[in-house]
Design a protein around this motif. Structure first.
Motif, PDB file in Angstrom:
ATOM      1  N   UNK A  64      72.822  19.075  47.368  1.00  0.00           N
ATOM      2  CA  UNK A  64      71.830  19.067  46.294  1.00  0.00           C
ATOM      3  C   UNK A  64      71.582  20.418  45.645  1.00  0.00           C
ATOM      4  N   UNK A  65      72.199  21.464  46.126  1.00  0.00           N
ATOM      5  CA  UNK A  65      71.926  22.784  45.566  1.00  0.00           C
ATOM      6  C   UNK A  65      72.432  22.896  44.127  1.00  0.00           C
ATOM      7  N   UNK A  66      71.770  23.700  43.319  1.00  0.00           N
ATOM      8  CA  UNK A  66      72.280  23.950  41.969  1.00  0.00           C
ATOM      9  C   UNK A  66      73.635  24.642  42.039  1.00  0.00           C
ATOM     10  N   UNK A  67      74.478  24.365  41.075  1.00  0.00           N
ATOM     11  CA  UNK A  67      75.794  25.009  40.977  1.00  0.00           C
ATOM     12  C   UNK A  67      75.696  26.056  39.878  1.00  0.00           C
ATOM     13  N   UNK A  68      75.990  27.302  40.222  1.00  0.00           N
ATOM     14  CA  UNK A  68      75.892  28.413  39.270  1.00  0.00           C
ATOM     15  C   UNK A  68      77.276  29.013  39.079  1.00  0.00           C
ATOM     16  N   UNK A  69      77.671  29.133  37.819  1.00  0.00           N
ATOM     17  CA  UNK A  69      78.972  29.709  37.476  1.00  0.00           C
ATOM     18  C   UNK A  69      78.785  30.829  36.467  1.00  0.00           C
ATOM     19  N   UNK A  70      79.615  31.861  36.580  1.00  0.00           N
ATOM     20  CA  UNK A  70      79.681  32.917  35.579  1.00  0.00           C
ATOM     21  C   UNK A  70      80.796  32.525  34.621  1.00  0.00           C
ATOM     22  N   UNK A  71      80.459  32.297  33.364  1.00  0.00           N
ATOM     23  CA  UNK A  71      81.459  31.894  32.375  1.00  0.00           C
ATOM     24  C   UNK A  71      82.169  33.100  31.769  1.00  0.00           C
ATOM     25  N   UNK A  72      81.399  34.158  31.539  1.00  0.00           N
ATOM     26  CA  UNK A  72      81.992  35.395  31.030  1.00  0.00           C
ATOM     27  C   UNK A  72      81.037  36.549  31.329  1.00  0.00           C
ATOM     28  N   UNK A  73      81.552  37.752  31.507  1.00  0.00           N
ATOM     29  CA  UNK A  73      82.975  38.052  31.561  1.00  0.00           C
ATOM     30  C   UNK A  73      83.584  37.441  32.821  1.00  0.00           C
ATOM     31  N   UNK A  74      84.859  37.255  32.784  1.00  0.00           N
ATOM     32  CA  UNK A  74      85.571  36.641  33.907  1.00  0.00           C
ATOM     33  C   UNK A  74      85.403  37.497  35.165  1.00  0.00           C
ATOM     34  N   UNK A  75      85.082  36.848  36.280  1.00  0.00           N
ATOM     35  CA  UNK A  75      84.985  37.566  37.553  1.00  0.00           C
ATOM     36  C   UNK A  75      86.360  38.098  37.926  1.00  0.00           C
ATOM     37  N   UNK A  76      86.379  39.318  38.415  1.00  0.00           N
ATOM     38  CA  UNK A  76      87.655  39.960  38.739  1.00  0.00           C
ATOM     39  C   UNK A  76      87.769  40.159  40.243  1.00  0.00           C
ATOM     40  N   UNK A  77      88.854  39.682  40.827  1.00  0.00           N
ATOM     41  CA  UNK A  77      89.045  39.840  42.270  1.00  0.00           C
ATOM     42  C   UNK A  77      89.441  41.266  42.640  1.00  0.00           C
ATOM     43  N   UNK A  78      89.291  41.574  43.907  1.00  0.00           N
ATOM     44  CA  UNK A  78      89.778  42.834  44.486  1.00  0.00           C
ATOM     45  C   UNK A  78      90.747  42.428  45.589  1.00  0.00           C
ATOM     46  N   UNK A  79      91.989  42.329  45.249  1.00  0.00           N
ATOM     47  CA  UNK A  79      92.987  41.881  46.219  1.00  0.00           C
ATOM     48  C   UNK A  79      93.000  42.793  47.439  1.00  0.00           C
ATOM     49  N   UNK A  80      93.047  42.160  48.616  1.00  0.00           N
ATOM     50  CA  UNK A  80      93.075  42.903  49.857  1.00  0.00           C
ATOM     51  C   UNK A  80      91.722  43.415  50.319  1.00  0.00           C
TER      52      UNK A  80
END
Length: 156
Positions: A64-80
């Motif tokens: 039941x929790x709200x779903x929160x998304x960042x639409x922009x700017x695009x989230x950027x991963x940090x590989x490793x």
């Protein structure tokens, strides 16, 4: 508020406290808002989706929790990175970047349908974005919390 907060009450509270957020979709007991949040450096376009439960539904915070998304700017991963490519997110789609924010531990009763999104979810999203910006700069997640692998979210 006492009792489960209806979708109409959630919409009214969001309109009152976060007027820049607009309801972009409303179907029965479900609503989706979009709006800007700027905790530190960047303004993020944020989407919050939620379905208010009926009184007879099993109250399972994972579902039941709200779903929160960042639409922009695009989230950027940090590989490793030890925190993971993107820390404190739930992978909800086919893309490695299609994620919902993990902002609280559903097992610890930090959030329930008795609370308003305007007073909990939006401030927590601001905290998450602040932690994300810090993590991008330093590699250290300062938001705390425990991350669960993949809870069942509303609509699944």
């Amino acid at each position: 508020m006492s009792g489960i907060v209806s979708i109409d009450q959630q919409i009214a509270m969001m309109t009152d406290k976060w007027p820049a957020f607009e309801v972009i979709r409303r179907e029965g007991a479900s609503a989706t808002w979009r709006g800007p949040l700027r905790p530190l450096l960047q303004t993020c376009s944020v989407e919050i989706s939620y379905r208010a439960p009926s009184v007879i539904e099993l109250l399972d915070n994972r579902r039941l929790q709200p779903r929160v998304r960042i639409l922009s700017p695009r989230l950027r991963p940090r590989r490793g990175d030890p925190e993971g490519q993107l820390p404190h997110v739930y992978y909800i789609g086919d893309s490695a970047l299609d994620v919902a924010l993990c902002m609280f531990d559903p097992d610890s009763d930090e959030w329930s349908p008795l609370m308003t999104i305007a007073e909990t979810t939006v401030p927590w999203a601001i905290d998450w974005i602040t932690s994300y910006e810090g993590w991008r700069a330093t590699g250290t997640w300062t938001g705390g919390g425990k991350h669960l692998e993949k809870p069942v979210l509303a609509g699944e």
